[in-house]
Write an enzyme that holds these catalytic residues in place. Structure first.
Site, PDB file in Angstrom:
ATOM      1  N   TYR A   3      -0.281   8.710 -12.179  1.00 36.99           N
ATOM      2  CA  TYR A   3      -0.552   7.836 -11.026  1.00 36.99           C
ATOM      3  C   TYR A   3      -1.306   6.575 -11.481  1.00 36.99           C
ATOM      4  O   TYR A   3      -0.908   5.446 -11.159  1.00 36.99           O
ATOM      5  CB  TYR A   3      -1.348   8.639  -9.986  1.00 36.99           C
TER       6      TYR A   3
ATOM      7  N   PHE B 191       0.835  -1.207   0.000  1.00 34.74           N
ATOM      8  CA  PHE B 191       0.000   0.000   0.000  1.00 34.74           C
ATOM      9  C   PHE B 191       0.869   1.257   0.000  1.00 34.74           C
ATOM     10  O   PHE B 191       0.367   2.366   0.171  1.00 34.74           O
ATOM     11  CB  PHE B 191      -0.960  -0.022   1.201  1.00 34.74           C
TER      12      PHE B 191
HETATM   13  C1  15L Z   1      -7.350   6.843  -5.574  1.00 32.94           C
HETATM   14  O1  15L Z   1      -6.676   6.017  -6.165  1.00 32.94           O
HETATM   15  C2  15L Z   1      -6.735   7.769  -4.583  1.00 32.94           C
HETATM   16  O2  15L Z   1      -5.692   7.168  -3.864  1.00 32.94           O
HETATM   17  C3  15L Z   1      -7.760   8.358  -3.637  1.00 32.94           C
HETATM   18  O3  15L Z   1      -7.176   9.466  -2.977  1.00 32.94           O
HETATM   19  C4  15L Z   1      -9.052   8.774  -4.358  1.00 32.94           C
HETATM   20  O4  15L Z   1      -8.799   9.817  -5.215  1.00 32.94           O
HETATM   21  C5  15L Z   1      -9.599   7.589  -5.115  1.00 32.94           C
HETATM   22  O5  15L Z   1      -8.633   7.050  -5.975  1.00 32.94           O
HETATM   23  C6  15L Z   1     -10.868   7.910  -5.928  1.00 32.94           C
HETATM   24  O6  15L Z   1     -10.884   7.684  -7.134  1.00 32.94           O
HETATM   25  O7  15L Z   1     -11.843   8.343  -5.320  1.00 32.94           O
END
Ligand code: 15L
Length: 280
Positions: A142, A74
Site C-alpha cells: 500500500y 482519495f
Molecule cells: C493510512 O494511510 C491509512 O489509510 C489509515 O487507515 C491509517 O492506517 C493511517 O495511514 C495511519 O498511519 O495511521
C-alpha cells in the site's frame, strides 16, 4: 479567480475522507462530481452528482473528469492488501486519474500516505525531524503504491505541466486513537481546509505536504505548504491524556514512523532498541 461552477471530481467519495471533503466543499458552494465503487451513503450536496465507478475503468474515469478543474483523488485501496489487490485501483487507477487530468488541464490533489516513508525511524526528543524531500521508505505494498503515486505526480508535472499536491496523510480520524497518532493525527477540519486551499492556490507545481495537524509531537518538518497557504489549526495534544499510554508493544511498530504497517509480514530479526541498521 476562483470559479466554483467548474466541477471538482472527488474519487473515493464514499470513504471516510471523501465524505468529509464532500460535506465541507459542498457547503462552501463548490460544484462536485463524486465517484466511488461503493454507493454514496449521505445526502448529496446541492448540485452534486454521484456516479458509481471502478478506477480500473479508464474510459469512465476520463468521462467523469470532462470539464473538471481539479481532481481530489482519495479513491483506491486505503490499507495494506496483497500486491495483486493494490495493483488495479492504486496503480492503474492512478494512471487513469493523471491521464484525465492531463486532458482536462485539471490539477490533482493526491491522498498520499505516511506509509510511503514509513520505515524512517521516529525522531527522539530533540532529534531532527523529517523533511518532505526525504527518501521514500515504503512499509507495505500500500505504501509503495503511494510512493509511486507521488512519483507519477512528479512525472506529470515535469512532462505535461499537470499541477499536483501530494498530501502525505498521517492518521486522519475523528480523534487520535493511540500514542503514535499524537504525532501523526490529521483532523477532519484541517483536511478540509487543506483541500480548499489547494483549490484556490494560484500555482502549485509539484508539491509534497505533510498531512498532519499542528501536533507538537510531530515527526515532520519542511514541506511545500506555503504554496497553498495552509496552516493546520488543530492539535493532537488535547488528546494526550486519553491516548498517551496506548502503544503496540511491538518493537518494530514502535521504532518506525509507519507504526503497525511496518510490522506486518516483517521477517527480519526484530531490532532491539539499541540496534542501528548501518546498511541503509
Ligand atoms: C493510512 O494511510 C491509512 O489509510 C489509515 O487507515 C491509517 O492506517 C493511517 O495511514 C495511519 O498511519 O495511521
Amino acid at each position: 479567480m476562483t470559479d466554483k461552477t467548474r466541477p471538482v471530481l472527488i474519487t473515493g467519495a464514499s470513504g471516510a475522507l471523501g465524505r468529509v471533503l464532500t460535506r465541507a466543499l459542498g457547503a462552501n458552494g463548490w460544484t462536485l462530481r463524486l465517484t466511488d465503487i461503493a454507493p454514496f451513503p449521505d445526502d448529496l450536496p446541492k448540485g452534486a452528482v454521484f456516479t458509481k465507478a471502478d478506477l480500473n475503468d479508464g474510459v469512465t474515469i476520463l468521462r467523469l473528469a470532462e470539464g473538471c478543474q481539479a481532481i481530489l483523488h482519495f479513491g483506491g485501496i486505503s490499507t495494506e492488501h496483497p500486491f495483486e489487490v493494490v495493483l488495479g485501483p492504486n496503480i492503474r487507477g492512478l494512471y487513469h486519474i493523471y491521464e484525465a487530468a492531463r486532458r482536462e488541464k485539471a490539477r490533482v490533489l493526491f491522498a498520499s500516505s505516511n506509509h510511503a516513508i514509513g520505515f524512517h525511524e521516529r525522531p527522539g526528543e530533540g532529534e531532527e525531524k523529517l523533511d518532505a524531500d526525504c527518501a521514500f521508505r515504503p512499509d507495505t505494498f500500500y505504501g509503495l503504491s503511494k510512493a509511486y503515486g507521488e512519483l507519477m505526480g512528479r512525472m506529470y508535472w515535469d512532462k505535461h505541466g499537470v499541477e499536483n499536491l501530494n498530501l502525505r496523510i498521517g492518521s486522519a480520524f475523528p480523534e487520535p486513537a493511540e500514542r503514535r497518532m499524537l504525532s501523526t493525527w490529521l483532523s477532519y477540519d484541517d483536511l478540509a481546509r487543506a483541500a480548499e486551499k489547494f483549490l484556490t492556490a494560484p500555482r502549485i507545481g509539484h508539491a509534497v505536504v505533510w498531512g498532519a495537524s499542528n501536533n507538537s509531537a510531530t515527526y515532520w518538518d519542511g514541506d511545500h505548504r506555503d504554496r497553498i497557504g495552509w496552516e493546520p489549526q488543530d492539535s493532537a495534544e488535547l488528546f494526550r491524556a486519553a491516548v498517551g499510554e496506548k502503544v503496540s508493544r511491538n518493537p518494530v511498530a514502535e521504532r518506525y514512523q509507519g507504526g503497525g504497517y511496518t510490522a506486518m509480514d516483517y521477517t527480519r530479526d526484530k531490532p532491539s532498541p539499541k540496534d542501528h541498521f548501518s546498511l541503509d
